[in-house]
Design an enzyme around this catalytic site. Structure first.
Site, PDB file in Angstrom:
ATOM      1  N   ASP A 116       0.864  -1.176   0.000  1.00 38.31           N
ATOM      2  CA  ASP A 116       0.000   0.000   0.000  1.00 38.31           C
ATOM      3  C   ASP A 116       0.904   1.230   0.000  1.00 38.31           C
ATOM      4  O   ASP A 116       2.139   1.122  -0.140  1.00 38.31           O
ATOM      5  CB  ASP A 116      -1.018  -0.042   1.160  1.00 38.31           C
ATOM      6  CG  ASP A 116      -0.382   0.271   2.514  1.00 38.31           C
ATOM      7  OD1 ASP A 116       0.861   0.386   2.613  1.00 38.31           O
ATOM      8  OD2 ASP A 116      -1.143   0.390   3.482  1.00 38.31           O
ATOM      9  N   HIS A 154      10.653 -23.801   9.514  1.00 34.52           N
ATOM     10  CA  HIS A 154       9.766 -24.464  10.475  1.00 34.52           C
ATOM     11  C   HIS A 154       8.277 -24.294  10.155  1.00 34.52           C
ATOM     12  O   HIS A 154       7.498 -25.200  10.421  1.00 34.52           O
ATOM     13  CB  HIS A 154      10.022 -23.941  11.890  1.00 34.52           C
ATOM     14  CG  HIS A 154      11.313 -24.436  12.474  1.00 34.52           C
ATOM     15  ND1 HIS A 154      11.609 -24.353  13.816  1.00 34.52           N
ATOM     16  CD2 HIS A 154      12.400 -25.020  11.899  1.00 34.52           C
ATOM     17  CE1 HIS A 154      12.820 -24.861  14.054  1.00 34.52           C
ATOM     18  NE2 HIS A 154      13.330 -25.267  12.895  1.00 34.52           N
ATOM     19  N   HIS A 206       8.197 -30.751  11.653  1.00 39.09           N
ATOM     20  CA  HIS A 206       7.604 -29.440  11.358  1.00 39.09           C
ATOM     21  C   HIS A 206       6.400 -29.583  10.426  1.00 39.09           C
ATOM     22  O   HIS A 206       5.453 -28.803  10.507  1.00 39.09           O
ATOM     23  CB  HIS A 206       8.657 -28.517  10.746  1.00 39.09           C
ATOM     24  CG  HIS A 206       9.859 -28.363  11.614  1.00 39.09           C
ATOM     25  ND1 HIS A 206       9.813 -27.770  12.860  1.00 39.09           N
ATOM     26  CD2 HIS A 206      11.144 -28.781  11.444  1.00 39.09           C
ATOM     27  CE1 HIS A 206      11.013 -27.801  13.415  1.00 39.09           C
ATOM     28  NE2 HIS A 206      11.845 -28.417  12.574  1.00 39.09           N
ATOM     29  N   CYS A 239       3.244  -2.967   3.950  1.00 41.40           N
ATOM     30  CA  CYS A 239       2.437  -1.785   4.278  1.00 41.40           C
ATOM     31  C   CYS A 239       3.217  -0.985   5.324  1.00 41.40           C
ATOM     32  O   CYS A 239       4.411  -1.237   5.521  1.00 41.40           O
ATOM     33  CB  CYS A 239       1.026  -2.158   4.728  1.00 41.40           C
ATOM     34  SG  CYS A 239       0.901  -3.124   6.240  1.00 41.40           S
ATOM     35  N   THR A 252       3.197  -0.884   8.611  1.00 39.96           N
ATOM     36  CA  THR A 252       3.714  -1.750   9.680  1.00 39.96           C
ATOM     37  C   THR A 252       3.937  -3.184   9.223  1.00 39.96           C
ATOM     38  O   THR A 252       4.613  -3.954   9.916  1.00 39.96           O
ATOM     39  CB  THR A 252       2.712  -1.805  10.848  1.00 39.96           C
ATOM     40  OG1 THR A 252       1.469  -2.316  10.340  1.00 39.96           O
ATOM     41  CG2 THR A 252       2.499  -0.431  11.458  1.00 39.96           C
TER      42      THR A 252
HETATM   43  C1  RB5 Z   1      -1.744   3.093   6.266  1.00 43.80           C
HETATM   44  O1  RB5 Z   1      -1.738   4.355   6.857  1.00 43.80           O
HETATM   45  C2  RB5 Z   1      -1.396   2.032   7.297  1.00 43.80           C
HETATM   46  O2  RB5 Z   1      -2.473   1.845   8.157  1.00 43.80           O
HETATM   47  C3  RB5 Z   1      -1.032   0.727   6.603  1.00 43.80           C
HETATM   48  O3  RB5 Z   1       0.031   0.952   5.746  1.00 43.80           O
HETATM   49  C4  RB5 Z   1      -0.608  -0.405   7.495  1.00 43.80           C
HETATM   50  O4  RB5 Z   1       0.379  -0.007   8.385  1.00 43.80           O
HETATM   51  C5  RB5 Z   1      -1.692  -1.148   8.140  1.00 43.80           C
HETATM   52  O5  RB5 Z   1      -1.496  -2.133   8.861  1.00 43.80           O
END
Ligand code: RB5
Length: 144
Positions: free
Chosen positions: A7, A97, A132, A64, A66
């Protein structure tokens, strides 16, 4: 072939990774997004996960901000085992694993050099099978 998507929060790191994949001769399909315009990460996760489910991609990479939203989405697809990695040891172990088939990364969490090392570990390690495999089979049969 591997399928990769992001994203807007993962756009810059996805570009780093696609350049890295080119440098090592790894074929990939870039599922977008293609600029930093805001998009919904579930829409991109769907494309990459369906590539892995169909077998057209041997594995996927989702980025994304995070990595966490992508990870939560990916793990809702049957047959997908998505691993969120911010270190190289986890990337190696989740292949050996857990037989992870999707790697999720946080573009706002890790830097480019670490990301490339994580991708390298993910792509070069194989599932060890044996005990595993028993555990992964149990995991895939969970219907909570
Ligand atoms: C976008 O602002 C953010 O929420 C997305 O990139 C991600 O971190 C969501 O988990």
């Amino acid at each position: 072939m591997i399928s990769i998507g992001c994203d807007h929060g993962g756009f810059q790191l996805k570009n780093v990774i696609t350049e890295y994949l080119k440098s090592i001769g790894q074929e990939f399909k870039d599922c977008g997004c293609f600029d930093e315009t805001s998009v919904d990460y579930p829409d991109i996760a769907k494309i990459v996960c369906e590539d892995v489910q169909s077998g057209s991609a041997k594995c996927g990479i989702l980025v994304c901000g995070t990595g966490l939203g992508m990870n939560m989405c990916a793990n809702k697809y049957k047959g997908i085992r998505a691993a969120q990695c911010s270190d190289t040891f986890s990337a190696k172990m989740t292949r050996q694993h857990n037989n992870a088939n999707v790697l999720t990364l946080g573009g706002r969490v890790i830097g480019p050099e670490l990301a490339k090392e994580i991708v390298n570990e993910f792509l070069t390690n194989e599932f060890l099978g044996g005990r595993h495999e028993t555990r992964v089979n149990k995991m895939m049969n969970i219907q909570g």
